[in-house]
Structures are given as structure tokens and as C-alpha cells.
Design a protein around this motif. Structure first.
Motif, PDB file in Angstrom:
ATOM      1  N   ASN A  25      36.627  39.368  50.637  1.00 38.86           N
ATOM      2  CA  ASN A  25      38.049  39.706  50.647  1.00 38.86           C
ATOM      3  C   ASN A  25      38.343  40.709  51.764  1.00 38.86           C
ATOM      4  O   ASN A  25      37.443  41.109  52.512  1.00 38.86           O
ATOM      5  CB  ASN A  25      38.518  40.208  49.275  1.00 38.86           C
ATOM      6  CG  ASN A  25      37.845  41.509  48.860  1.00 38.86           C
ATOM      7  OD1 ASN A  25      37.336  42.263  49.687  1.00 38.86           O
ATOM      8  ND2 ASN A  25      37.870  41.789  47.563  1.00 38.86           N
ATOM      9  N   GLU A  26      39.592  41.125  51.861  1.00 42.13           N
ATOM     10  CA  GLU A  26      39.994  42.003  52.969  1.00 42.13           C
ATOM     11  C   GLU A  26      39.338  43.381  52.895  1.00 42.13           C
ATOM     12  O   GLU A  26      39.303  44.109  53.882  1.00 42.13           O
ATOM     13  CB  GLU A  26      41.513  42.150  52.985  1.00 42.13           C
ATOM     14  CG  GLU A  26      42.089  42.752  51.722  1.00 42.13           C
ATOM     15  CD  GLU A  26      43.609  42.808  51.732  1.00 42.13           C
ATOM     16  OE1 GLU A  26      44.182  43.454  50.834  1.00 42.13           O
ATOM     17  OE2 GLU A  26      44.219  42.208  52.646  1.00 42.13           O
ATOM     18  N   ASN A  27      38.792  43.710  51.737  1.00 47.98           N
ATOM     19  CA  ASN A  27      38.101  44.991  51.583  1.00 47.98           C
ATOM     20  C   ASN A  27      36.601  44.890  51.825  1.00 47.98           C
ATOM     21  O   ASN A  27      35.864  45.853  51.599  1.00 47.98           O
ATOM     22  CB  ASN A  27      38.358  45.553  50.177  1.00 47.98           C
ATOM     23  CG  ASN A  27      39.815  45.860  49.923  1.00 47.98           C
ATOM     24  OD1 ASN A  27      40.492  46.407  50.784  1.00 47.98           O
ATOM     25  ND2 ASN A  27      40.304  45.481  48.746  1.00 47.98           N
ATOM     26  N   GLU A  31      33.758  37.942  46.930  1.00 48.22           N
ATOM     27  CA  GLU A  31      34.609  37.505  45.822  1.00 48.22           C
ATOM     28  C   GLU A  31      34.378  36.058  45.398  1.00 48.22           C
ATOM     29  O   GLU A  31      34.799  35.663  44.298  1.00 48.22           O
ATOM     30  CB  GLU A  31      36.085  37.691  46.167  1.00 48.22           C
ATOM     31  CG  GLU A  31      36.591  36.831  47.299  1.00 48.22           C
ATOM     32  CD  GLU A  31      38.089  37.021  47.535  1.00 48.22           C
ATOM     33  OE1 GLU A  31      38.664  37.953  46.924  1.00 48.22           O
ATOM     34  OE2 GLU A  31      38.667  36.249  48.320  1.00 48.22           O
ATOM     35  N   PRO A 121      35.284  40.931  42.278  1.00 45.47           N
ATOM     36  CA  PRO A 121      34.677  41.170  43.596  1.00 45.47           C
ATOM     37  C   PRO A 121      33.573  42.220  43.518  1.00 45.47           C
ATOM     38  O   PRO A 121      33.647  43.174  42.738  1.00 45.47           O
ATOM     39  CB  PRO A 121      35.860  41.655  44.442  1.00 45.47           C
ATOM     40  CG  PRO A 121      37.065  41.102  43.753  1.00 45.47           C
ATOM     41  CD  PRO A 121      36.746  41.117  42.292  1.00 45.47           C
ATOM     42  N   GLY A 152      35.674  35.727  56.151  1.00 47.24           N
ATOM     43  CA  GLY A 152      36.255  37.043  55.970  1.00 47.24           C
ATOM     44  C   GLY A 152      35.456  38.105  56.704  1.00 47.24           C
ATOM     45  O   GLY A 152      34.477  37.811  57.392  1.00 47.24           O
TER      46      GLY A 152
END
Length: 204
Positions: A25-27, A31, A121, A152
Motif C-alpha cells: 500500500n501507499e505506506n 496488503e 496490512p 507499489g
């Protein structure tokens, strides 16, 4: 890929090119796992016949055919794990049932892709994720494609494809398994683990 005549009496019986991806994910948390199976030409033909695809016999699969195939391939029994096993730092991680299933029929082969989500996640700092792809009874043989990847942000993590490379002992076992007929199963119910194709994501 080889054809029907060389496979009728061999074990394994189904040959699949598998593309696996770690989905971040963006962090930068892991996930999900993305999987794509591309079946050999003979298995594709059998699937088309068994599911009644290409009813007009024009040699092409329409959208309804592809939806039906995707649904059939991802309608799993609760105990089936899709020959897809994720470990983080050696501990097995539960994955969801298939989501976002989609199929396509390029040439004489049919493929299906889907997503397997983690319950939540996972932060990957100082961790290693290992994805093993294999059929426990080795009825299906999987070969990881070079398109396997990380989707990602990967940060400083290292991604590696580790294809199955048999030593002399495993090559002998593989030869013994190839002598099994379609009606026979290996004595070891998890023998396929020894032939696993593996993806690794290692983060500092």
C-alpha cells in the motif's frame, strides 16, 4: 509448452506459468498477493470442453466465456489455499479467498488472475516475506515467470525470484513422480513443497 502426447502418462499432469506479486500500500505495508495462472494448451482445451466454452466453435472466447472460467477457477473450497503460501519471518500468514478475478484467452492458452488479501496490512520493516507456490501432491506444476514483481512502493526492500532448481536427490524423486499415472498420488501428501517456486521480499 509441450502437447498432449507427452503428458498423458506423466506426473504432474497440469503445467502452469504463474506470475506472483507482493502488493504494497501507499505506506509501504504488505496488503495482498496478486496471482496470475496461465495454463498449458492441453489443459486449456480440457477446461473449455468441461465448462462448455466457445459454444459457437469459432476458436475464440467471448466475455461470457471468460467470466465463467474466472468464476470456476476461483470458487474454492474453504480448505483450499490456491497452492499459494505466504510466510513472514517464517510464520504462515492467512490469505483471503480470491478477489477481483479476471480471465483472458491469449492464443491457445487461457489464464486467470486474482488477488489474495491479508487480514490486515503488515509493516515490513526488518522483515522477510516468502511466497511459496506449489501443489502439495504435485498434480500441478508451477513455473514462476519473470513478470513476478512488487506492486507499489518498495523502498529499500529487495525482491528476488527463486525458481526450483533440483539437486541430484530431488531430480531422482521428480523422475519417480513422473512415473505415476493420473490415478495415482504420491505417498507424501505434501511432496510438492520440495518443488516449490519461491518469491522473497526482504526489507532492512
Amino acid at each position: 509448452m509441450t502437447g498432449f502426447s507427452s503428458r498423458t502418462d506423466a506426473h504432474p499432469h497440469v503445467f502452469v506459468d504463474v506470475t506472483g506479486s507482493f502488493v504494497m500500500n501507499e505506506n509501504g505495508q504488505l496488503e495482498a498477493i496478486r496471482i496470475h495462472w496461465l495454463y498449458d494448451a492441453f489443459t486449456t482445451l480440457m477446461a473449455m470442453q468441461n465448462l462448455g466454452l466457445d459454444a459457437d466453435n469459432d476458436g475464440k472466447l467471448d466475455e461470457a466465456d471468460l467470466r465463467r472460467f474466472a468464476e470456476a477457477e476461483t470458487d474454492w473450497a474453504p480448505e483450499y489455499e490456491g497452492d499459494t503460501y505466504l510466510y513472514i519471518d517464517g510464520e504462515k500468514v492467512k490469505l483471503s479467498a480470491p478477489q477481483e478475478a479476471r480471465a483472458e484467452g491469449p492464443g491457445d492458452q487461457i489464464g486467470v488472475g486474482f488477488t489474495l488479501a491479508l487480514d490486515e496490512p503488515v509493516e515490513m520493516n526488518s522483515r522477510k516475506a516468502t511466497l511459496k507456490l506449489y501443489d502439495p501432491i504435485y498434480f500441478y506444476s508451477y513455473a514462476v515467470t519473470p513478470q513476478s514483481s512488487v506492486e507499489g512502493p518498495i523502498g529499500d526492500c529487495n525482491f528476488e525470484i527463486i525458481p526450483f532448481d533440483p539437486d541430484q536427490e530431488l531430480a531422482k524423486l521428480q523422475s519417480q513422480l513422473q512415473a505415476l499415472s493420473q490415478e495415482e498420488t504420491p505417498e507424501d501428501p505434501n511432496v510438492g513443497a520440495q518443488f516449490a517456486e519461491t518469491l522473497e521480499l526482504t526489507c532492512p
